[in-house]
Design an enzyme around this catalytic site. Sequence first.
Site, PDB file in Angstrom:
ATOM      1  N   GLY A   1      10.874  -2.984   5.795  1.00 31.64           N
ATOM      2  CA  GLY A   1      10.096  -4.224   5.806  1.00 31.64           C
ATOM      3  C   GLY A   1       9.654  -4.578   4.385  1.00 31.64           C
ATOM      4  N   HIS A   2       9.042  -3.602   3.679  1.00 35.91           N
ATOM      5  CA  HIS A   2       8.637  -3.837   2.291  1.00 35.91           C
ATOM      6  C   HIS A   2       9.862  -4.168   1.424  1.00 35.91           C
ATOM      7  CE1 HIS A   2       5.481  -0.774   3.547  1.00 35.91           C
ATOM      8  NE2 HIS A   2       4.725  -1.781   3.135  1.00 35.91           N
TER       9      HIS A   2
ATOM     10  N   GLN B   1      -3.049 -12.102   8.101  1.00 30.15           N
ATOM     11  CA  GLN B   1      -3.168 -11.910   6.647  1.00 30.15           C
ATOM     12  C   GLN B   1      -2.478 -13.053   5.901  1.00 30.15           C
ATOM     13  OE1 GLN B   1      -2.963  -8.024   4.448  1.00 30.15           O
ATOM     14  NE2 GLN B   1      -0.843  -8.605   4.151  1.00 30.15           N
TER      15      GLN B   1
ATOM     16  N   MET C   1       0.849  -1.190   0.000  1.00 29.63           N
ATOM     17  CA  MET C   1       0.000   0.000   0.000  1.00 29.63           C
ATOM     18  C   MET C   1       0.892   1.250   0.000  1.00 29.63           C
ATOM     19  SD  MET C   1      -3.421  -0.936   2.079  1.00 29.63           S
ATOM     20  CE  MET C   1      -2.824  -0.598   3.697  1.00 29.63           C
TER      21      MET C   1
ATOM     22  N   LEU D   1       6.771   3.068   1.589  1.00 29.75           N
ATOM     23  CA  LEU D   1       7.600   1.885   1.810  1.00 29.75           C
ATOM     24  C   LEU D   1       8.657   2.099   2.887  1.00 29.75           C
ATOM     25  CD1 LEU D   1       8.143   0.981  -1.952  1.00 29.75           C
ATOM     26  CD2 LEU D   1       6.343   0.187  -0.398  1.00 29.75           C
TER      27      LEU D   1
HETATM   28  O1  PAF Z   1      -0.273  -5.881   3.607  1.00 25.80           O
HETATM   29  C1  PAF Z   1      -0.658  -4.942   2.883  1.00 25.80           C
HETATM   30  O2  PAF Z   1       0.017  -3.923   2.684  1.00 25.80           O
HETATM   31  C2  PAF Z   1      -2.031  -5.029   2.229  1.00 25.80           C
HETATM   32  O3  PAF Z   1      -2.945  -5.677   3.061  1.00 25.80           O
HETATM   33  C3  PAF Z   1      -1.993  -5.695   0.835  1.00 25.80           C
HETATM   34  C4  PAF Z   1      -1.539  -7.131   0.933  1.00 25.80           C
HETATM   35  C5  PAF Z   1      -1.052  -4.911  -0.076  1.00 25.80           C
HETATM   36  C6  PAF Z   1      -3.398  -5.681   0.209  1.00 25.80           C
HETATM   37  O4  PAF Z   1      -3.879  -4.386   0.058  1.00 25.80           O
END
Ligand code: PAF
Length: 278
Positions: free
Chosen positions: A33-34, A150, A27, A30
């Site tokens: 972690g990303h 998730q 989302m 960044l």
């Molecule tokens: O983990 C996230 O940033 C969000 O839940 C995702 C997987 C990008 C879905 O919008």
Amino acid sequence: MDVVHSFSDLRRIRSSLSSPIGLVPTMGFLHEGHLSLVDLARDQNSSVITTIYVNPTQFGPHEDLEAYPRDIPRDLNLLEERGVDLVWIPNNEDMYPPGFQTWVTVDDVTKPLEGNMRPGHFRGVTTIVAKLFIALQPDKAYFGQKDAQQVVVLRRMVKDLNFPIEIVVAPIIREPDGLAMSSRNVYLNTSERQAATVLSKALKTAEEAFADGNHDADQLRGLVSRIITSESLADLQYVSCADMETLDELTGEISSGLLSLAVYFGKTRLIDNILLGV
Ligand code: PAF
């Protein structure tokens, strides 16, 4: 690095990428972690696609959709530095065309924990991730252990819908003082930021207790709760010690489990977790 918005541009560029393809859905805003997911995807694939989309349907009516931090130019610089091939920044109109009414829902594992506190959240997540999977058809998709439920939910979805995609999970990346990295950490004021270190301290204490032979799920939950509630700025929402696959709450002696929690600091809601016995 190509950056596309529309479905037509996406299809054109996607077809020119060599396989295997790794997907890192985000989302935006960044952090390391990303970027650790991007690095892993880069190591394991010939091409890497990142998506940046603040998905409105996974936010509740009183959550932070409008305030969610965004900085696309900065994100694109970081992704280019890390060798991403294609960034897709979808439009709301493409993702949710007028009259939208088709959802992907996963049942039992979306009910406790985050699903209980954030009704509708996982329906938004599974729907958007399924749409990304269908549009991009990656070989592998990368998610962080920080959002532990998730991961469980998306693994279930991939299995149940027979997506030929491997879910790869990367460890939580922490600040030097232990706070798990999150785009939402920017909401914390100075004293909340300092207080938020109690999350990783509490989880670490429970991890040490488990390593020292305390395998009682109720005692481990109690230990974490006491440490969190001793911090005056922390407003504890839940502490859970659950089965790692079903997310059923555990009691008594355990050999493994997911210890997770959600805590408010002012208006900012943070989550964190550790895996026990793995
Ligand atoms: O983990 C996230 O940033 C969000 O839940 C995702 C997987 C990008 C879905 O919008």
